[in-house]
Design a protein around this motif. Structure first.
Motif, mmCIF file in Angstrom:
data_model
loop_
_atom_site.group_PDB
_atom_site.id
_atom_site.type_symbol
_atom_site.label_atom_id
_atom_site.label_comp_id
_atom_site.label_asym_id
_atom_site.label_seq_id
_atom_site.Cartn_x
_atom_site.Cartn_y
_atom_site.Cartn_z
ATOM 1 N N ALA A 189 0.830 -1.208 0.000
ATOM 2 C CA ALA A 189 0.000 0.000 0.000
ATOM 3 C C ALA A 189 0.863 1.255 0.000
ATOM 4 O O ALA A 189 0.611 2.203 -0.759
ATOM 5 N N VAL A 190 1.893 1.279 0.841
ATOM 6 C CA VAL A 190 2.770 2.454 0.911
ATOM 7 C C VAL A 190 3.446 2.687 -0.436
ATOM 8 O O VAL A 190 3.484 3.817 -0.943
ATOM 9 N N LEU A 191 3.978 1.632 -1.039
ATOM 10 C CA LEU A 191 4.694 1.782 -2.302
ATOM 11 C C LEU A 191 3.780 2.322 -3.399
ATOM 12 O O LEU A 191 4.145 3.265 -4.122
ATOM 13 N N VAL A 192 2.593 1.748 -3.526
ATOM 14 C CA VAL A 192 1.697 2.172 -4.604
ATOM 15 C C VAL A 192 1.167 3.579 -4.346
ATOM 16 O O VAL A 192 1.129 4.424 -5.255
ATOM 17 N N LEU A 193 0.769 3.854 -3.117
ATOM 18 C CA LEU A 193 0.208 5.173 -2.814
ATOM 19 C C LEU A 193 1.252 6.282 -2.964
ATOM 20 O O LEU A 193 0.959 7.367 -3.473
ATOM 21 N N ARG A 194 2.492 6.003 -2.555
ATOM 22 C CA ARG A 194 3.537 7.034 -2.630
ATOM 23 C C ARG A 194 4.170 7.110 -4.027
ATOM 24 O O ARG A 194 4.249 8.184 -4.616
ATOM 25 N N GLU A 195 4.598 5.968 -4.570
ATOM 26 C CA GLU A 195 5.385 5.974 -5.797
ATOM 27 C C GLU A 195 4.533 6.137 -7.054
ATOM 28 O O GLU A 195 4.944 6.806 -7.994
#
Length: 312
Positions: free
Chosen positions: A130-136
């Motif tokens: 979730a962090v990777l997709v939401l941020r990157e």
């Protein structure tokens, strides 16, 4: 309050999280239903509608991922085969990674829909995904992601670093070639002509030396242009010559639908093939044969007479 303009990008988000377009569509429907029921509690002073919807979708994805196995490709499960005559026994108990049907959804960011990238993301724990997709991919700020996940900015930044490292080690951060890139398009058009003619030497000339061929739900895969070519010789011996193809895209990559000749005339849908092209050669071909995937792409099961041929 109209949520429909966000459906396509939400499906792409849930697909990156889950590796399945079917599961993604179900979760987006659930997300929009939850949002509709909670619309009276939405506070525009706290977040935009888009941010609010992504919070609901993220929580739905995290719940859906609890206790689930990751969705792999065959190359993520073991060593390549060196026997092109290995029986093609499908492993139906494996939740295989699915391709993404570009034509059905209006999604701006395609690079991070690539099969290799999505496969690498499946290695991450759910919250790191979730962090990777939401941020990157979606460019939410660390503060916005922290609020969506109920955590701190420091925790988000730490999770992002770990996620980036895992994806890079898995080979998910490779070069991106868009399907409308002139060189990539030329390679695939020549590949299509060779495939229609069942011309294995012509196919092999278009392959990188270490090209990968894999075909979920069959759990084996091949690496190297030699084994790739020998397997294709087997396919054409079994299915004959005079194939038909239709050109399309999947995961922001060039793809084709391959139709095998029928004994009584016409052609029957055989596979959906998704390509990676680099330096003027095919480096990877993921071949899908699941009928549910054909349906997701809206592909006709049979072609007759003048219907066949590439759609360019």
């Amino acid at each position: 309050m109209d949520f429909e303009p966000y459906r396509g990008e939400l499906v792409a988000f849930c697909y990156r999280m889950l590796g399945s377009v079917h599961d993604a569509e179900d979760l987006v429907q659930e997300t929009l239903l939850r949002a509709w029921k909670a619309r009276d509690r939405y506070d525009p002073a706290r977040a935009s509608v888009r941010t609010w919807l992504y919070r609901i979708a993220t929580n739905a994805c995290l719940t859906a991922l609890e206790g689930r196995e990751r969705r792999p490709l065959p190359s993520g499960l073991g060593a390549p085969s060196d026997d092109p005559g290995t029986p093609l026994a499908p492993a139906l108990d494996v939740p295989w990674l699915e391709p993404f049907p570009d034509a059905r959804f209006d999604v701006a960011a395609r690079a991070d829909l690539r099969l290799a990238w999505v496969a690498a993301v499946q290695l991450l724990p759910a919250r790191q995904r979730a962090v990777l997709v939401l941020r990157e991919v979606l460019a939410f700020t660390a503060a916005e992601v922290a609020e969506q996940l109920g955590t701190t900015v420091a925790a988000v930044n730490s999770a992002l670093q770990r996620a980036r490292a895992t994806v890079a080690r898995a080979g998910g951060a490779g070069e991106v070639r868009e399907p409308d890139d002139i060189e990539a398009r030329s390679v695939i058009e020549r590949y299509m002509r060779a495939f229609e003619a069942a011309d294995v030497p012509a196919l092999v000339r278009l392959l990188a030396e270490d090209a990968v061929l894999e075909m979920p739900p069959v759990p084996l895969w091949y690496q190297g242009s030699g084994d790739y070519g020998r397997f294709m010789e087997r396919v054409f011996r079994m299915r004959g010559t005079g194939w038909a193809v239709r050109q399309l895209t999947a995961n922001g990559q060039p793809a084709l639908a391959a139709y095998a000749p029928e004994p009584g005339g016409g052609h029957r849908l055989h596979t959906l093939q998704v390509f990676t092209v680099a330096a003027g050669r095919v480096t990877h071909n993921v071949v899908f044969a699941d009928p549910r995937i054909f349906d997701a792409f809206g592909l006709p099961r049979q072609l007759a007479g003048e219907e066949f041929g590439p759609e360019r």
